[in-house]
Design a protein around this motif. Structure first.
Motif, mmCIF file in Angstrom:
data_model
loop_
_atom_site.group_PDB
_atom_site.id
_atom_site.type_symbol
_atom_site.label_atom_id
_atom_site.label_comp_id
_atom_site.label_asym_id
_atom_site.label_seq_id
_atom_site.Cartn_x
_atom_site.Cartn_y
_atom_site.Cartn_z
ATOM 1 N N ASN A 501 35.934 42.843 37.620
ATOM 2 C CA ASN A 501 37.023 42.515 36.662
ATOM 3 C C ASN A 501 37.898 41.372 37.421
ATOM 4 O O ASN A 501 38.412 41.538 38.426
ATOM 5 C CB ASN A 501 37.567 43.775 36.528
ATOM 6 C CG ASN A 501 36.730 44.842 35.754
ATOM 7 O OD1 ASN A 501 36.315 44.621 34.541
ATOM 8 N ND2 ASN A 501 36.199 45.901 36.697
ATOM 9 N N ILE A 502 38.111 40.628 36.537
ATOM 10 C CA ILE A 502 39.095 39.380 37.104
ATOM 11 C C ILE A 502 39.989 38.966 35.957
ATOM 12 O O ILE A 502 39.920 38.954 34.956
ATOM 13 C CB ILE A 502 37.983 38.218 37.401
ATOM 14 C CG1 ILE A 502 39.031 37.175 38.028
ATOM 15 C CG2 ILE A 502 37.281 37.468 35.967
ATOM 16 C CD1 ILE A 502 38.239 36.105 38.550
ATOM 17 N N ILE A 510 45.061 34.423 40.912
ATOM 18 C CA ILE A 510 43.848 34.973 40.438
ATOM 19 C C ILE A 510 43.789 36.475 41.344
ATOM 20 O O ILE A 510 43.914 36.716 42.419
ATOM 21 C CB ILE A 510 42.691 34.316 40.785
ATOM 22 C CG1 ILE A 510 42.756 32.778 40.025
ATOM 23 C CG2 ILE A 510 41.325 34.901 40.429
ATOM 24 C CD1 ILE A 510 41.482 31.942 40.570
ATOM 25 N N ILE A 511 43.284 37.529 40.309
ATOM 26 C CA ILE A 511 43.089 38.797 41.202
ATOM 27 C C ILE A 511 41.872 39.522 40.288
ATOM 28 O O ILE A 511 41.747 39.247 39.366
ATOM 29 C CB ILE A 511 44.505 39.797 40.815
ATOM 30 C CG1 ILE A 511 44.355 41.084 41.866
ATOM 31 C CG2 ILE A 511 44.921 39.939 39.469
ATOM 32 C CD1 ILE A 511 45.546 41.824 41.692
ATOM 33 N N TYR A 512 41.041 39.984 41.453
ATOM 34 C CA TYR A 512 39.734 40.457 40.613
ATOM 35 C C TYR A 512 39.630 41.923 41.574
ATOM 36 O O TYR A 512 39.866 41.980 42.572
ATOM 37 C CB TYR A 512 38.849 39.780 40.451
ATOM 38 C CG TYR A 512 38.240 38.839 41.603
ATOM 39 C CD1 TYR A 512 37.101 39.243 42.544
ATOM 40 C CD2 TYR A 512 39.032 37.509 42.127
ATOM 41 C CE1 TYR A 512 36.785 38.461 43.475
ATOM 42 C CE2 TYR A 512 38.565 36.665 43.106
ATOM 43 C CZ TYR A 512 37.436 37.181 43.918
ATOM 44 O OH TYR A 512 36.906 36.376 44.716
ATOM 45 N N TYR A 522 37.717 47.511 45.991
ATOM 46 C CA TYR A 522 37.906 46.088 46.826
ATOM 47 C C TYR A 522 38.802 45.425 45.702
ATOM 48 O O TYR A 522 38.564 45.281 44.602
ATOM 49 C CB TYR A 522 37.145 45.415 47.522
ATOM 50 C CG TYR A 522 36.169 45.961 48.426
ATOM 51 C CD1 TYR A 522 36.692 45.819 49.918
ATOM 52 C CD2 TYR A 522 35.200 46.923 48.256
ATOM 53 C CE1 TYR A 522 35.940 46.454 51.065
ATOM 54 C CE2 TYR A 522 34.548 47.449 49.418
ATOM 55 C CZ TYR A 522 34.953 47.356 50.529
ATOM 56 O OH TYR A 522 34.214 47.739 51.635
ATOM 57 N N VAL A 523 39.897 44.585 46.242
ATOM 58 C CA VAL A 523 40.760 43.879 45.446
ATOM 59 C C VAL A 523 40.788 42.575 46.094
ATOM 60 O O VAL A 523 41.206 42.588 47.416
ATOM 61 C CB VAL A 523 42.080 44.296 44.878
ATOM 62 C CG1 VAL A 523 43.048 43.548 44.325
ATOM 63 C CG2 VAL A 523 41.920 45.754 44.213
ATOM 64 N N ILE A 524 40.684 41.588 45.570
ATOM 65 C CA ILE A 524 40.838 40.188 45.794
ATOM 66 C C ILE A 524 41.989 39.283 45.395
ATOM 67 O O ILE A 524 42.048 39.671 44.145
ATOM 68 C CB ILE A 524 39.384 39.188 46.087
ATOM 69 C CG1 ILE A 524 38.423 40.043 46.628
ATOM 70 C CG2 ILE A 524 39.689 37.691 46.249
ATOM 71 C CD1 ILE A 524 37.760 40.863 45.841
ATOM 72 N N VAL A 525 42.710 38.843 46.105
ATOM 73 C CA VAL A 525 44.221 38.070 45.562
ATOM 74 C C VAL A 525 43.931 36.677 46.103
ATOM 75 O O VAL A 525 44.025 36.378 47.499
ATOM 76 C CB VAL A 525 45.351 38.962 45.951
ATOM 77 C CG1 VAL A 525 46.596 37.959 45.323
ATOM 78 C CG2 VAL A 525 45.533 40.382 45.538
ATOM 79 N N LEU A 526 43.900 35.840 45.055
ATOM 80 C CA LEU A 526 43.785 34.297 45.470
ATOM 81 C C LEU A 526 45.329 33.564 44.948
ATOM 82 O O LEU A 526 45.465 33.691 43.862
ATOM 83 C CB LEU A 526 42.613 33.570 45.002
ATOM 84 C CG LEU A 526 41.217 34.205 45.363
ATOM 85 C CD1 LEU A 526 40.118 33.434 44.470
ATOM 86 C CD2 LEU A 526 40.967 34.274 46.556
#
Length: 582
Positions: A501-502, A510-512, A522-526
């Motif tokens: 989910n993004i 950007i977060i997904y 897991y959460v990825i933050v760019l």
């Protein structure tokens, strides 16, 4: 009764094992693919040119990082007019790169360390020094129609013979070349020394299938297929009617008629027969596995084409196509100033367009484009590698981009790439592929440890003493260490099979999330932008009161393993971060 129960339990046990095995992924799915440009990877004999023994020497290094497979740019016999993409013998190794024995030793070593080898297959053209072309020039009946020949047309004004159409080569100027011996023009969509093969001749189709079978028989895991959109030309009355291609709508964007971009390539690219040819090659790969056993042999296709065509390379719903049709929509549409919503749009566009039962793929660099760290900025190299490795599907990495290697300036006088050399001193650098093809930076010894010799075929980067594989292996935090951690992370269930989910929060962020039911979230933050942003991650994905930093860009204030408050997360400029619920 007890015996029957025992038998039933045994049967159920076998069925359970079978169900488990069928749920497992094939070796190539969600894999990490590493492109080796052999001429620049590792030179084992001191001549300044990379070779197969050099590749063999470094296979364990690639396995230690965690790559699934390595695909090699062309290694076949060639006069090197286009550095191996002009093949004079599809069944032989180029002498500068080694011998067939060296190749077989490389395959043996790859099997020992557990890494697959994929070869570059160049089907559109051969070298003009190929025996097939020489025989075609001489009118040998078996080879006369192996290439695209034409008498040309007579200019009504001058009375002189000229090419049959205005078709232009990818590398500039006419795509037609006069041959004095045969007294005809031949088609070459790339350099003059690369005549196009004629895929409307069944003998050519069979010959190239035999080439594929030969190398599959040598133990490779599949092919990356070069320049696929150029295979067929429009099916016209070839000896009388090769019409001119129309000009682009706005010629001011490409005013030079000698440039390929001046024309719409409606007769020379993306013909419907091209897809059929890819489907035939997929059938060949599948049949080879059935006949010979072993693992799946895969196809990776290179096609700079429309988005819809790229998706069709997967298959048409009836016939299967490429396992990995390279996702160049991602590569060509992300620029240095691209905003977060556009990045998200292109990611979702691919995922939503894929047919059922196929695997996504993401490509951020290769030998034909400026390096990732030069295009997006060194400070964002980790961010984009984090993006590449945490998206669902297959990831493709060009050699050196795990180190954040950058382009090397090559002067006009030192340029060797035909795409640049066919230009001029004012425009060559933007066209040149040399800057991204320079030797791999192994260590701080002379010539970056690439060679024991005193010269290299292209210059080594000036920064190799600071930026090299050995230094990054020894450093507690480096681009390479981040890549290793990311590749290990991809083996976690949430990255193998988890939901994705993004969203873009603003122009920069950007977060997904990635999560499989019953597994970690897991959460990825760019942060693509140049300013700090504080955000409550739990507003978007519920990490709870505490989160752990799994990995982050090299310049981040955070460190791996640090426990943070996700409600007060500081998204730093140009930094990517992977978080997990603590």
């Amino acid at each position: 009764m007890q015996k029957a129960t025992t038998v039933l339990l045994a049967v159920l046990s076998v069925l359970a094992l079978f169900a488990t095995s069928t749920q497992g992924k094939d070796w190539w799915e969600n894999g990490n693919y590493y492109q080796i440009y052999p001429r620049s990877f590792r030179d084992s004999d001191g001549d300044g040119i990379g070779d197969l023994n050099g590749v063999t020497e470094k296979l364990q290094y690639l396995k230690d990082i965690g790559f699934t497979a390595a695909w090699l740019s062309p290694i076949f016999k060639s006069p090197m007019a286009d550095f191996g993409y002009d093949i004079s013998d599809f069944y032989q190794i180029h002498p500068e790169y080694g011998t067939m024995e060296d190749f077989e030793n490389m395959i043996k070593k790859a099997k020992e360390v557990g890494i697959k080898i994929i070869l570059d297959f160049v089907p559109n053209h051969s070298s003009d020094e190929n025996e097939w072309f020489i025989k075609s020039v001489d009118g040998d009946p078996a080879y006369a129609d192996y290439y695209i020949w034409h008498n040309g047309i007579v200019n009504e004004t001058t009375g002189e013979r000229q090419p049959p159409s205005n078709w232009v080569s990818v590398f500039r100027y006419s795509a037609w070349e006069w041959n004095d011996v045969r007294q005809q023009y031949y088609l070459h969509q790339f350099v003059t020394k690369q005549p196009d093969l004629n895929y409307r001749n069944p003998a050519v189709v069979n010959e190239m299938k035999n080439v594929m079978r030969f190398w599959l028989g040598k133990g490779i895991a599949g092919f990356r297929i070069d320049a696929v959109p150029y295979l067929f030309e429009k099916d016209l009355d070839r000896y009388n009617n090769y019409p001119d291609e129309p000009l682009i709508d706005d010629v001011s964007t490409c005013p030079d008629p000698d440039d390929a971009c001046h024309l719409k390539h409606i007769y020379t690219q993306d013909q419907p027969e091209t897809l059929d040819m890819v489907y035939q090659w997929r059938a060949l790969a599948d049949e080879f596995k059935k006949e010979h056993g072993g693992d799946t042999r895969i196809l990776l296709t290179e096609a700079y084409t429309s988005f819809d065509n790229m998706i069709l390379y997967y298959g048409n719903g009836i016939r299967n196509g490429s396992h990995i049709p390279f996702n160049f929509d991602f590569l060509t549409n992300l620029q240095n100033d691209t905003k977060a919503p556009t990045v998200v749009e292109h990611i979702e566009k691919w995922l939503n367009a894929m047919p059922e039962g196929v695997i996504a793929n993401w490509v951020l660099g290769n030998h034909d484009n400026k390096r990732l760290a030069s295009r997006y900025g060194v400070q964002r190299a980790d961010l984009f590698n984090i993006l590449l490795q945490t998206l669902p599907g297959n990831a493709v990495t060009y050699n050196g981009e795990e180190l954040a290697m950058t382009d090397v300036y090559i002067s006009w006088e030192d340029s060797v790439d035909p795409q640049a050399c066919n230009s001029d001193p004012d425009r060559y650098y933007d066209l040149s592929r040399d800057p991204a093809r320079t030797p791999y930076q192994w260590d701080a010894s002379p010539n970056a440890g690439f060679t024991s010799g005193d010269h290299t075929w292209l210059p080594v980067s000036d920064d190799y003493k600071q930026n090299n594989a050995l230094a990054q292996q020894r450093a507690p935090q480096s681009h390479l260490q981040i890549m290793k951690k990311l590749i290990r992370l991809r083996k976690e269930p949430s990255f193998q099979d988890g939901d994705f989910n993004i969203k873009a929060i603003d122009d920069d962020l950007i977060i997904y999330s990635r999560q499989k039911t019953g597994s970690d979230l897991y959460v990825i933050v760019l942060n693509l932008g140049s300013s700090n942003k504080t955000l409550n991650v739990n507003t978007y994905y519920s990490l709870g009161p505490k989160a752990e930093v799994i990995t982050t860009s090299i310049q981040s204030q955070y460190v791996d393993g640090q426990i943070i408050d996700p409600t007060q997360f500081n998204a730093e400029p140009y930094v990517g971060t992977v978080l997990v619920a603590a």
